[in-house]
Scaffold this motif. Structure first.
Motif: not given
Length: 434
Positions: A266-278, A284-287
């Motif tokens: 769920g947090l990993m999806q949040t990382v993507n959403n945070i980047a999409m809002n900017e 935003g990447t989880v590598g």
């Protein structure tokens, strides 16, 4: 701030002089790239030439040979950075410099870094062919361990040069086999101990340009041959650990689980959403993800993952940081999961010197090249050099936006175009001797 560092001198490089029409030898540039690429060549057509290995020594010695043949004085500093200087009319002026790196990733390509070094060499060769002497000296830099594949920190040579970290910190860094940077530099003969050495952090530049393949898909997608780099994204990296409790996958009902992986995803999806809002420039990447105990029929009790945020301004990075921390705190509010967040890297956003950005933009327009402003999403040596000298970058497209890969490729005509813009941008800043 004036349009050039030496305005009364650089004015001599006008359309009324032969310098306005000179162009680099694109075939010579290409052949230089292909020759260097043979050192550490891989079966898949790429290059593996890790920093401070014997292959790196061979690449460095080839560059030194070429630079010496081009009439340069070559010096090495205590972290192994190479400085090849072409004398100017006025030795008291700070040099107008260019460069990059020649170390590669384990599965690297022919152009990342190498293009910037050899484009600088081609500029000097072209000026030699045309019999043009600059007022200020010109300098080519080969920065040590930019990639960070063998030693960390990354961008090591330029980082020491710009005092981002100390020389001792860099020299004591060790690879996986325990070999230190100091020992590796000594073993390849580039520890700056000979008569041609200079102190770490010297010489200083009046201007610094870096030509580079884009390492992304923007220019190719837009069918534009040249990017005018206005700055580089700031970066914040994190290690996130979500802790729950391991339990048997069969007897434990879904509602009673403390599943760390479910929380982490769920947090990993949040990382993507945070980047999409900017958007358009937030990243935003989880590598990296590590699941414990990573067993088929055990509910995961701990998940460790990385977060990489990038943004062109510090306020945006701060918003992303706050959003991540808020999401992590919310996940742990009911006590079923514990979440820790540790920031591991912070690079502030960089805005390149406007007068140098303008020189690149004007050079592209003078050459009739379609071009666009672009922000670098990756770290480059120019990011550190910009802390101590005016700096700017020139991007050219790479095939499919692929880099750090053996299939990395670029068109000769794009490489030549970027090198020609580099030539005229450097002349604009250095001035032409009467």
């Amino acid at each position: 701030m004036t349009d050039t560092l030496f305005p009364t001198l650089a004015a001599s490089a006008t359309s009324a002089t032969p310098a306005a029409s000179i162009a680099i030898d694109s075939e010579r540039l290409w052949q230089s790239l292909m020759t260097l690429a043979q050192i550490g060549a891989t079966d898949k057509g790429g290059v593996c030439r890790l920093a401070l290995t014997d292959l790196d020594r061979q690449g460095r010695e080839l560059f030194v040979q070429w630079a010496t043949e081009a009439g340069c004085t070559v010096r090495v500093d205590a972290i192994g950075n190479i400085f090849a200087r072409r004398a100017g009319q006025d030795a008291s002026l700070p040099a107008v410099a260019t460069g990059s790196h020649i170390d590669t990733q384990p599965t690297g390509g022919k152009f990342d870094g190498n293009y910037g070094v050899l484009a600088g060499l081609e500029v000097l060769r072209t000026l030699n062919d045309a019999g043009i002497r600059t007022v200020a000296p010109l300098e080519i830099c080969v920065w040590t361990n930019e990639e960070g594949s063998r030693f960390v920190p990354v961008m090591m040579g330029s980082g020491v040069y710009a005092s981002a970290f100390t020389l001792d910190h860099a020299l004591t860094a060790a690879d996986r086999e325990g070999v230190t940077v100091a020992d590796a530099l000594k073993s390849i003969g580039f520890d700056g101990k000979d008569a041609a050495s200079v102190e770490a952090g010297a010489p200083r530049f009046g201007a610094y340009f870096e030509a580079h393949i884009e390492q992304g898909p923007v220019l190719e997608d837009a069918d534009i041959p040249l990017g005018v780099v206005t700055g580089a994204l700031g970066q914040r990296w994190y290690d996130v650990v979500v802790t729950g409790q391991e339990a048997h996958a069969g007897p434990t009902p879904m509602g009673l689980r403390r599943d760390a992986l479910q929380g982490a995803t769920g947090l990993m999806q949040t990382v993507n959403n945070i980047a999409m809002n900017e958007q358009p420039n937030g990243r935003g990447t989880v590598g990296y993800v590590q699941v414990h105990p990573n067993s088929r029929n055990v509910i995961p009790g701990r998940v460790t993952f990385t977060v990489d945020f990038r943004h062109p301004d510090d306020a945006g990075l701060s918003r992303m940081d706050a959003a991540l921390r808020k999401a992590c705190a919310a996940l742990g509010v009911d006590g079923r999961l514990e979440v820790t967040v540790a920031q591991t890297v912070y690079f502030p956003p960089v805005k390149f010197a406007e007068q140098l950005v303008r020189a690149v933009r004007d050079g592209a327009a003078r050459a009739g090249l379609a071009h666009q402003d672009i922000v670098s999403g990756a770290g480059h040596d120019a990011v550190y050099v910009a802390r101590v000298a005016p700096a700017a970058m020139i991007f050219v497209p790479c095939k499919d936006g692929i880099s750090h890969n053996e299939i990395e490729d670029a068109k000769p005509e794009h490489l030549a175009a970027g090198c020609n813009v580099l030539l005229h941008a450097m002349l604009d800043q250095a001035g032409i001797a009467a």
